[in-house]
Write a protein that holds these residues in place. Structure first.
Motif, PDB file in Angstrom:
ATOM      1  N   UNK A 143      13.704  17.847 105.941  1.00 32.76           N
ATOM      2  CA  UNK A 143      14.011  18.948 106.422  1.00 32.76           C
ATOM      3  C   UNK A 143      14.352  19.702 104.796  1.00 32.76           C
ATOM      4  N   UNK A 144      15.666  18.924 104.472  1.00 37.22           N
ATOM      5  CA  UNK A 144      16.897  19.292 103.470  1.00 37.22           C
ATOM      6  C   UNK A 144      15.275  19.471 102.420  1.00 37.22           C
ATOM      7  N   UNK A 145      14.499  18.489 101.801  1.00 30.74           N
ATOM      8  CA  UNK A 145      13.747  19.000 101.003  1.00 30.74           C
ATOM      9  C   UNK A 145      12.950  20.529 101.210  1.00 30.74           C
ATOM     10  N   UNK A 168      24.792  21.615 101.509  1.00 33.83           N
ATOM     11  CA  UNK A 168      24.180  22.383 101.668  1.00 33.83           C
ATOM     12  C   UNK A 168      22.962  22.260 102.567  1.00 33.83           C
ATOM     13  N   UNK A 169      22.861  20.491 101.862  1.00 35.84           N
ATOM     14  CA  UNK A 169      21.390  19.940 102.449  1.00 35.84           C
ATOM     15  C   UNK A 169      21.436  19.477 103.352  1.00 35.84           C
ATOM     16  N   UNK A 170      22.835  18.949 104.329  1.00 36.13           N
ATOM     17  CA  UNK A 170      22.661  18.497 105.864  1.00 36.13           C
ATOM     18  C   UNK A 170      22.221  20.219 106.222  1.00 36.13           C
ATOM     19  N   UNK A 173      10.543  22.963  85.879  1.00 34.74           N
ATOM     20  CA  UNK A 173      10.386  21.523  85.213  1.00 34.74           C
ATOM     21  C   UNK A 173      11.733  20.768  85.342  1.00 34.74           C
ATOM     22  N   UNK A 174      13.315  20.517  85.802  1.00 32.94           N
ATOM     23  CA  UNK A 174      13.410  20.215  86.374  1.00 32.94           C
ATOM     24  C   UNK A 174      13.710  19.929  88.055  1.00 32.94           C
ATOM     25  N   UNK A 175      13.353  21.196  88.919  1.00 35.06           N
ATOM     26  CA  UNK A 175      13.178  21.221  90.167  1.00 35.06           C
ATOM     27  C   UNK A 175      12.255  20.456  90.489  1.00 35.06           C
ATOM     28  N   UNK A 176      10.734  21.382  89.645  1.00 39.29           N
ATOM     29  CA  UNK A 176       9.338  19.865  90.205  1.00 39.29           C
ATOM     30  C   UNK A 176       9.718  18.547  90.236  1.00 39.29           C
ATOM     31  N   UNK A 177      10.395  18.148  89.003  1.00 38.95           N
ATOM     32  CA  UNK A 177      11.197  16.781  88.250  1.00 38.95           C
ATOM     33  C   UNK A 177      11.674  15.895  89.507  1.00 38.95           C
ATOM     34  N   UNK A 178      12.454  16.215  89.683  1.00 34.11           N
ATOM     35  CA  UNK A 178      13.072  16.263  90.310  1.00 34.11           C
ATOM     36  C   UNK A 178      12.845  15.244  92.324  1.00 34.11           C
ATOM     37  N   UNK A 179      12.156  16.230  92.766  1.00 36.68           N
ATOM     38  CA  UNK A 179      11.528  16.533  93.974  1.00 36.68           C
ATOM     39  C   UNK A 179      10.534  15.421  94.275  1.00 36.68           C
TER      40      UNK A 179
END
Lengths: 402, 235, 343
Positions: free
Chosen positions: C255-257, C25-27, C120-126
């Protein structure tokens, strides 16, 4: 950050202060204190000679404390071609080819003062039609140079789009210059005593259409950048050149007019080209910061387009070449001719000894002096401001290094 | 006129040319001489016998000052003449250029300079001179100042204290002509690499490219206006 | 969750499929954004001719050409570089991007891991990518890279806060930190009693959304907050010494982010995968498509700003975060809380 309260113009420039701390030299507590204060771990950063913001090969040795500039020392000469020496080995017609390459964005404007100097010493004058065409082409090169600046400045403060608009719109102007001279960058169109060719058929109408594009382009830039809060935040009160400092460094052209000096050689210098016949306004801005420089150039682009339209209306008929001898020999004497080039005051101090080539040509190029103020100007600014200031001073490396 | 005026009387010749040129343009530039006379008077009043000689070149005032009045001339120009703007500082080498190695009299593409020593407007005491131009951005006048430099020990006073912009110009002049400037904060190479030997703009410094390979010359020169064709843009 | 589209295929297969999906998905997302916005939208906006040319129709081949160029390039590592860290840094950046996708739901059951603290998780790992950026900047042994990395660290830390605070409003309104829960709350909500559209939180949390976009722009180091890469100042900032495939990693990470943040924003305030009245298996089928459309709309905004604005200065950037964004975000939380309590 305040740039106005600095001591004015007395500082020796181009010196990178050597901050060397020798622990043995401090015997008293007070000295040790100074030691602590000085030792902030400054870093020397080389901006250039290959760096996108230096449009060529200017190198800035910057001593940094964090992001703040302690001292900046421009190193030039990576593109020095020795034109002053070369002119002593060439006849006048060949030199016109050479000096095209000084400020390569407005080559035509470079040719004019040199040819003018030779003509003055020879006591001949180009016919009125040639003078008008010269004036038009000079103003067209000014427009081409400035439109590129208006876009490029956006790129340097981080907005990509204006740069492409700049290149796109400059293309129209270059096409017009190419239509008349056959050269997009290096027209080599001037001859001592006139011009190489007359204008082609239909050129005047084409030029008028292009001026419409120029006006629209200027509006675009005004909308894109001038009204933008970020652009203002990045350029306002950044790189302030006070008028007296600027003049003592020899800063000229739009840069000094943006500091409120009402001085334009087209109006104030010796009469040259057809500027006495044109009605135009000299734009100045009191602030002297990067924003003012951008603003002044934007207005001057429009003013130049208006001048071109006026000149196109008034262009006289007639020959384009005065009567000149087959081999051009300039009588003995010396002559200083200065013109208002897009980048500032361009001058040639021509010394002739009656030969087919000059004995000595001192080329006074605008960017050289404009950039020489950098060590003074860059003290205490942040790294991003270096780029803004460099971009707003608008120099061409060929014009610095000659 | 000064005692070291060359026998050729070059100054007067230059004056004639100027008059001819002025005849063509005189209508456009009225009363220029008057303004220059006023400039010269004020300069002379301040410098006294520091002013050696003066001349007019293409409608511009050229004043030659004594070497020991060089910096004083700058400060006077700045404070008394309102010349707030420094245009340039440069050097000149009046030594006759070496005749071209090729055909006698030179070929058309290689200008051959006269072999006799002649000095330009306002004369010179010797081979080297420093000249500079200052201008006024308010009154729109300008003056070219010259001073003599001793050939055996070429040095002149630095203008950096008066016009900070003279810094780079003097560095250029120093590396190109070998003229030192007393009082310059750091006289080091500007254009040339720091290990460069010689002073390229001196007349006895050969243009090495021509030494290696003579200029094809004649191929280029054609018509009356010298319609040389550029070999294409290089930008 | 062991079900994928209601078919029990065993945890091993599920894990494998999930891994492949996330890894792919990311690429893919990066390519889609790169193609759509970087190449096509920007070319149109900037009157560029180059990217519209290769391959004939609309320059479709440009992206392939760019990719091939990256693959061909020599892998250069500076002599002074800290080799292991240098090599690891791009991977760290990309991994942080991968991890965000773990919690983004593309359907009622189409989610890799339906965490209760999803937001919370999403923002933390970002924010893990900061580590990668710092590693890259330090290991490059280049002053420009170091400056860029330090700028990036300062900036990412400064903008973590408004990013989190902007989201808090949504969380308060939905009453859950589970992303699927937030989507469901929007789908089943009602606007003053009318539930035809559900209640996309963009209507109530527009301030939060705007703050989120601004902060996300900074987290993505995109113009007007692209000082860490600052092409005209720091050449490319922390990426300056990277070539070829390693650079491609950063590119994909960037771009993935962007893709992930757009998806997150779409989930938080635009209703995510949900369409009004679509539930169950249909939602699972339509979900990815719906989310993609909403995500592209958000991404359009992000890239529109990127191609339009100039760049702020580092101190102005900090001032903006601390003086404007954070107070506004706090006020937004307060107002949301008051409404939540009293309504």
């Amino acid at each position: 950050m305040s740039t106005t309260d600095r001591p004015v113009a007395t500082r020796p420039s181009a010196v990178v202060p050597e901050i060397e701390v020798d622990p043995g030299a401090f015997r008293h507590l007070a000295d040790a204190q100074m030691n602590v204060e000085l030792d902030t771990g400054d870093m020397v950063l080389n901006l250039g000679p290959q760096h996108p913001a230096t449009h060529g090969t200017l190198r800035l040795v910057v001593r940094l404390d964090g992001e703040r500039v302690l001292a900046a020392d421009p190193v030039i000469g990576y593109m020095h071609r020795g034109y002053e020496k070369l002119t002593e080995y060439r006849p006048y017609p060949q030199i016109i080819t050479l000096i095209n390459r000084i400020d390569w964005l407005s080559s035509f404007a470079n040719e004019v003062p040199f040819v003018h100097a030779a003509e003055r010493l020879m006591g001949i004058e180009a016919p009125p039609r040639a003078v008008y065409i010269r004036t038009i082409l000079t103003e067209l090169s000014r427009i081409a140079t400035f439109i590129l600046f208006l876009g490029e400045m956006g790129l340097q403060v981080g907005a990509m789009t204006p740069a492409f608009f700049g290149f796109r719109d400059r293309e129209h102007v270059l096409n017009v210059i190419e239509g008349a001279t056959g050269g997009r960058f290096h027209p080599n169109f001037n001859r001592v005593g006139g011009l190489k060719d007359d204008l082609p058929w239909g050129w005047i109408a084409e030029c008028r259409r292009t001026m419409d594009i120029v006006f629209k382009s200027c509006d675009d830039f005004e909308d894109l950048l001038m009204g933008n809060e970020i652009f203002e935040a990045r350029t306002r009160s950044i790189g302030i050149i006070p008028a007296d400092v600027g003049t003592s460094y020899g800063v000229s052209g739009s840069n000094i007019r943006a500091s409120g000096v009402d001085w334009d050689l087209r109006r104030d210098g010796d009469a040259y080209l057809a500027y006495r016949d044109v009605d135009f306004k000299v734009w100045t801005h009191p602030d002297g910061d990067s924003y003012a420089r951008y603003w002044v150039r934007l207005q001057e682009t429009r003013e130049s387009a208006r001048m071109v339209l006026q000149l196109l209306d008034a262009i006289p008929a007639g020959p384009i070449m005065a009567k000149v001898p087959r081999v051009i020999k300039v009588p003995e004497g010396e002559c200083w001719v200065e013109t208002e080039n897009p980048l500032g005051q361009m001058g040639y101090y021509l010394v002739s000894k009656g030969s087919t080539g000059p004995f000595r040509t001192k080329i006074r190029s605008a960017s050289f002096s404009n950039v020489s103020i950098l060590p003074w100007l860059l003290q205490g600014v942040y790294i991003p401001d270096i780029i803004t200031i460099l971009a707003s001073l608008y120099f061409i490396l060929g014009d610095i290094d000659r | 006129m000064a005692d070291e005026t060359p026998p050729e009387g070059n100054g007067t010749e230059a004056g004639e040319v100027v008059e001819a040129a002025e005849g063509a343009e005189g209508a456009e530039v009225p009363a220029l001489g008057e303004r220059e006379q006023a400039l010269l008077d004020r300069l002379a009043a301040e410098l006294g016998d520091g002013v050696v000689e003066h001349a007019e070149a293409c409608g511009d005032l050229v004043v030659r000052v004594r070497p020991d009045s060089w910096r004083r001339a700058a400060s006077v120009a700045r404070s008394e003449l309102d010349c707030d703007y420094l245009s340039f500082v440069a050097g000149i080498d009046w030594m006759p250029a070496e005749p071209f190695r090729g055909a006698p009299g030179g070929e058309p593409s290689q200008p051959s300079q006269p072999s006799d020593t002649a000095y330009g407007a306002a004369g010179s005491a010797g081979r080297f001179q420093v000249f500079a131009r200052v201008q006024s951005t308010t009154d729109h006048h300008g003056v070219t100042l010259k001073t003599d430099v001793d050939e055996s020990d070429p040095r002149a006073e630095s203008w950096v204290e008066v016009y900070p912009g003279a810094d780079w110009h003097e560095r250029e002049c120093w590396e190109m002509y070998g003229i030192s400037f007393d009082g310059h904060p750091n006289l080091r190479h500007l254009y040339l690499p720091s290990e460069f030997q010689g002073h390229p703009l001196r007349k006895d410094f050969p243009l090495l490219a021509r030494e290696v390979k003579p200029w094809p010359g004649l191929v280029d020169v054609e018509g009356p206006a010298g319609s040389d064709e550029a070999a294409g843009g290089d930008a | 969750m062991t079900h994928l589209l209601a078919v029990d295929i065993g945890w091993g297969w599920t894990l494998a499929i999930k891994t492949v999906v996330v890894l792919g998905l990311i690429p893919l997302g990066a390519l889609i954004l790169g193609y759509t916005f970087l190449l096509k939208m920007m070319s149109h906006m900037q009157s560029r001719l180059g990217p519209m040319d290769p391959g004939g129709f609309h320059g479709w081949f440009q992206l392939v050409g760019d990719g091939m160029k990256f693959l061909q390039k020599e892998d250069i590592m500076p002599e002074q570089a800290d080799r292991r860290v240098f090599a690891l840094a791009p991977a760290v950046v990309v991994i942080s991007t991968f991890l965000i996708f773990v919690v983004i739901p593309t359907g009622p059951r189409l989610v890799v891991k339906d965490l209760d603290v999803g937001v919370f998780y999403a923002l933390a790992v970002s924010s893990l990518s900061i580590i990668g950026v710092l590693m890259a900047g330090w290991a490059s042994a280049n002053k420009f890279a170091l400056l860029g990395a330090l700028r990036a660290a300062a900036q990412l830390i400064a903008y973590e806060l408004p990013l989190l605070l902007a989201v808090v409003g949504v969380v308060v309104q939905a009453g859950t930190m589970n992303l699927n829960g937030i989507v469901t709350a929007q789908q089943n909500g009602a606007i003053f009693g009318w539930d035809g559209l559900g209640n996309p939180y963009i209507l109530t949390q527009f301030v939060g959304f705007a703050l989120f976009l601004v902060a996300a722009q900074a987290e993505l180091t995109q113009t007007p907050f692209d000082m860490p890469v600052a092409e005209s100042e720091l050449v490319s900032g922390y990426m300056v010494e990277y070539t070829g495939f390693r650079f491609l990693f950063f590119f994909i990470g960037e771009f993935g982010t962007a893709f992930a943040f757009a998806a997150l924003a779409a989930t938080l305030v635009l209703g995510g995968w949900a369409l009004p009245g679509v539930h169950g298996g249909t939602a699972d089928l339509l979900g990815p498509l719906v989310l993609f459309v909403k995500l592209m709309a958000v991404a359009f905004l992000i890239f529109w700003v990127r191609f339009t604005y100039p760049r702020l200065r580092e101190d102005q950037l900090q001032a903006m975060a601390w003086k404007y964004l954070i107070p506004i975000a706090l006020a937004n939380i307060l107002v949301t809380g008051l409404f939540k309590v009293w309504l």
